[in-house]
Every structure is written in structure tokens, then in C-alpha cells.
Design an enzyme around this catalytic site. Structure first.
Site, short mmCIF file in Angstrom:
data_model
loop_
_atom_site.label_atom_id
_atom_site.label_comp_id
_atom_site.label_asym_id
_atom_site.label_seq_id
_atom_site.Cartn_x
_atom_site.Cartn_y
_atom_site.Cartn_z
N CYS A 107 0.82 -1.21 0.00
CA CYS A 107 0.00 0.00 0.00
C CYS A 107 0.86 1.26 0.00
CB CYS A 107 -1.00 -0.02 1.16
SG CYS A 107 -2.31 1.22 0.92
N HIS A 210 -3.58 -5.56 0.25
CA HIS A 210 -3.20 -5.75 1.66
C HIS A 210 -3.12 -7.23 2.05
CE1 HIS A 210 -3.20 -1.59 3.16
NE2 HIS A 210 -4.09 -1.39 2.20
N GLU A 212 -1.57 -8.43 4.39
CA GLU A 212 -1.56 -8.57 5.86
C GLU A 212 -2.96 -8.80 6.41
OE1 GLU A 212 -1.42 -5.77 4.34
OE2 GLU A 212 -2.28 -4.13 5.50
#
Ligand code: MN
Length: 233
Positions: A107, A210, A212
Site C-alpha cells: 500500500c 493488503h 496482511e
């Protein structure tokens, strides 16, 4: 011994505090790395020592890159930058490039890498690049928001072996002019660059989405994190 991955800290100006999303750390751990959250420091000697300690670096999400870094004035109402991170990450990236240590940008990370290598950003997609693609999804963040087209012949396409990928999306900025040297590896349906690599390095990848948030449920996110950690071997 697991490779130590230096993880850029997140900054909360309201609390005057550093913080971390567990998904970054646990995602690295499940991929076989040992994550260490770095201090926010500008000291060149400290950064050099940290660069020597770490086998790779995760450039996390977070604040906007300061528009001055790419020669622009901020759009009205857009002052959500973190110059301290910009400065530290510039030094960290320089060490990583010089020592050819793996880097993964997420990001803000893809945006920062593009800027530090000479590219520019859209400061605010709704104003500067409106489209029907939902780049700023609502929670939950572990479900896809849009697709990306993977570019054949790029390392990401080689890794995943597919032409399209469904990704989550939580960003209001994106790459405008791609930096010289970077290769686009994925495009959103509205043409935005959503993944890049720097072919001159052993491993420098960055994604606009993303992993994560999604690695627990998404095999492609796990594959990207695993490839990052394996590059340190
Ligand atoms: Mn997106």
C-alpha cells in the site's frame, strides 16, 4: 535460524505513538520469517546498523507520502503525511538496494517506492482518477474488492500462474507516473498499477493491496509473503 525481517512501524499522531497491525507480523511468521518492528529513527548510524541486522524489509501501509517528495503541492484538504517515515524509509530503501536485500512494499509501500525511485502519485483517486472500481472498501478487509490483471512474464504472474487475481483494496492514492526501472506486474480494471517489481534487484516487489489482512484466507497472499521470505535464504 529464521531470517529477520525489519518491519516499518505505523504512526498514530493522535496518541503520539507507534503501533502495529498483527497481520504484518504474523503473516511474516507464517511465511517462515522473524519480524522485528523497527524504531522510527533518522539516525544514519542506527539505520545502517538496523540494515545490517535485517535480512529484508517490509515497507508497511500508513500515511500518504509527502507530495513534496514528488514535486507537488498537496491538494486542498490533504495533509495526512508522515515526513518522519518518508525520511527513514528513504534511508532504509537505500541500504536495501545497495546490499540487495529483499524488500516488500504494501500500500503506502508501493507508493513510497515509486516516489523514491522518481515516479509520481495520484494524491486522491476520487478527485484525480474517478472510476467504478472500489479501491477504498469497507470492512471486512480480508475479502476481495476488485480484480487485477497479472502481466504475463512478470515474477508475480510466474509465481501465481494465473492471469487475474481478486484482491482487497484500501487506498485513496496510487501510482500515477511509474518510476523508471520499475516493472508493472498487475493492473486494476481502471488501469491503475497495483503491483510492481524492480528487476535489477534480487527481490523488490510491492503491491497496492493488503496481504496482511488476507493471508489467512487467501493462498495468493501467502504465496507472496513466502516468496519474500524465501528470497532472504
Ligand atoms: Mn485497489
Amino acid at each position: 535460524m529464521k531470517p529477520i525481517v525489519g518491519v516499518m512501524p505505523l504512526w498514530d499522531e493522535k496518541r503520539d505513538s507507534l503501533w502495529m497491525l498483527p497481520g504484518y507480523l504474523d503473516g511474516i511468521r507464517q511465511a517462515g520469517g522473524l519480524p522485528v518492528m523497527l524504531p522510527l529513527t533518522h539516525d544514519p548510524d542506527e539505520i545502517a546498523q538496523l540494515a545490517g541486522l535485517c535480512c529484508g524489509f517490509l515497507l508497511t501501509g500508513g500515511h500518504d507520502v509527502s507530495p513534496a517528495r514528488y514535486g507537488q503541492a498537496p491538494l486542498p484538504g490533504l495533509i495526512a503525511d508522515c515526513p518522519a517515515r518518508d525520511e527513514m524509509e528513504q534511508a532504509v530503501l537505500a541500504h536495501a538496494l545497495a546490499q540487495d536485500k529483499p524488500v516488500l512494499g504494501i500500500c503506502r509501500g508501493i507508493q513510497l517506492i515509486n516516489v523514491l525511485l522518481g515516479g509520481t502519485l495520484y494524491q486522491d483517486l476520487p478527485r484525480q482518477h474517478p472510476s467504478d472500481v472500489t479501491h477504498h472498501q469497507r470492512p471486512p478487509y480480508d475479502v476481495p474488492s476488485h480484480t487485477v490483471r497479472l502481466v504475463p512474464g512478470t515474477p508475480l504472474h510466474d509465481l501465481l500462474g494465473q492471469d487475474t487475481l481478486a484482491v482487497n483494496s484500501y487506498h485513496h492514492q496510487a501510482i500515477d507516473r511509474l518510476a523508471d526501472g520499475l516493472t508493472a506486474m498487475a493492473y486494476a480494471p481502471d488501469g491503475l498499477v497495483e503491483a510492481v517489481c524492480l528487476p535489477s534487484q534480487r527481490f523488490l516487489w510491492a503491491v497496492q493491496w493488503h496481504p496482511e489482512f488476507s493471508w489467512r484466507v487467501d493462498a495468493a497472499s501467502r504465496a507472496i509473503l513466502a516468496r519474500f521470505v524465501q528470497a532472504m535464504g
